[in-house]
Design an enzyme around this catalytic site. Structure first.
Site, short mmCIF file in Angstrom:
data_model
loop_
_atom_site.label_atom_id
_atom_site.label_comp_id
_atom_site.label_asym_id
_atom_site.label_seq_id
_atom_site.Cartn_x
_atom_site.Cartn_y
_atom_site.Cartn_z
N GLY A 15 0.85 -1.19 0.00
CA GLY A 15 0.00 0.00 0.00
C GLY A 15 0.88 1.24 0.00
O GLY A 15 2.07 1.16 -0.32
N LYS B 206 6.57 -5.75 7.84
CA LYS B 206 6.06 -4.56 7.16
C LYS B 206 7.25 -3.63 6.88
O LYS B 206 7.82 -3.06 7.80
CB LYS B 206 5.02 -3.87 8.04
N ASP C 146 -7.53 5.20 12.46
CA ASP C 146 -7.68 4.61 11.13
C ASP C 146 -8.34 3.23 11.20
O ASP C 146 -7.88 2.27 10.60
CB ASP C 146 -6.30 4.51 10.44
#
Length: 296
Positions: free
Chosen positions: A12, A31, A131
């Site tokens: 992303g 990540k 979020d």
């Protein structure tokens, strides 16, 4: 650990996530943040600082991190089922990729609520996520949900009720109205409650909260559509419930979701109250006012 980044799990704006193995055999998700997103490292430090304080069954576990110059990576427990997103939204042919029954969706909603309650109340420092959305809810082998991605999170002392913020943060469609329009009210943990409510409505509806391709204008904004159908105590069979028990669960989730997305933050329940509402009886839930404002 990742065998030279061989197995890409997804990517992303933040960078990419790779599957890896620890020496003890545990699977992990690594990540790797891209340099542009990392900038001066604020989001990276933010994520480590916030999630490093947590320990809860419904919050993903940070196992370690790497910071060498511009190279930054976070090592998380591996979540085999991926994100909630692929289990609730329909594909282009109108089919959900994976079907979860109403009871399983309910259990997931309760788990997420407990995780958020912990972030808001259970930590020594309150953590506001900012979020919450299906993409940031990960599922393990047993479909136990875990809140992930704390790059936008903000820490605040327990005694502090509102947050001072220089920038709006979140994802369009899930961001609470006070985050981008401060005249509505103060930004606080209630901003997460709004995002949670919108996500619960999507879980029940199986569609994004705003559908620009809807045939009728009245169907574009899902909270308005579902409010219109639940207000006169109509059957929610339109949403595909197979039994009276499923419809009761669906009605409860809809009512809780509608309370959570109230425009005025003071009218939204706390996550502690949300857990009580979900675990209580349907008859005790009052009809909320109609939601009249959505995020831009």
């Amino acid at each position: 650990m990742t065998r030279s980044f061989k197995d890409n799990l997804g990517h992303g704006g933040y960078g990419s996530v790779f599957k890896g193995n620890l020496k003890d055999g545990r699977l992990v998700a690594v990540k790797v943040l891209n340099n542009a997103k990392g900038g001066n490292g604020d989001e990276f430090i933010n994520e480590v600082a916030s999630i490093g304080r947590t320990c809860h069954v419904n919050v993903v576990t940070l196992l370690g991190f790497c910071s060498e110059g511009a190279n930054r990576a976070l090592v998380y427990e591996f979540m085999s089922k991926g994100s909630l997103e692929k289990f609730i939204f329909s594909d282009n042919l109108g089919n959900r990729q994976h079907v979860l029954d109403c009871q399983k969706l309910f259990q997931i909603a309760v788990g997420i609520a407990r995780g958020l309650e912990y972030l808001h109340r259970g930590c020594s420092t309150r953590i506001v996520h900012f979020d919450i959305k299906p993409h940031n809810i990960l599922l393990d082998d047993d479909f136990c949900p875990k809140i992930s991605d704390f790059g936008l999170a903000k820490l605040c002392p327990q005694q502090q009720s509102t947050l001072s913020m220089l920038d709006a943060r979140g994802t369009i469609g899930y961001t609470a109205p006070e985050v981008f329009c401060r005249s509505i009210g103060g930004v606080s943990h209630k901003s997460d409650v709004y995002s949670y409510g919108m996500m619960v409505l999507e879980m029940i509806g199986g569609r994004k909260n705003i559908d620009a391709e809807a045939e009728k204008t009245s169907e574009i904004y899902f909270p308005h559509w579902v409010y219109k159908h639940i207000e006169p105590k109509e059957s929610l069979a339109l949403l595909g419930f197979q039994s009276e028990a499923e419809e009761d669960i669906g009605r409860k989730m809809v009512l809780v979701g509608l309370w959570c997305i109230q425009t005025n933050p003071t009218n939204r329940p706390s996550m502690t109250k949300v857990v009580e509402m979900l675990e209580g009886c349907l008859g005790s839930l009052e009809m909320p006012p109609k939601p009249y404002l959505c995020s831009p």
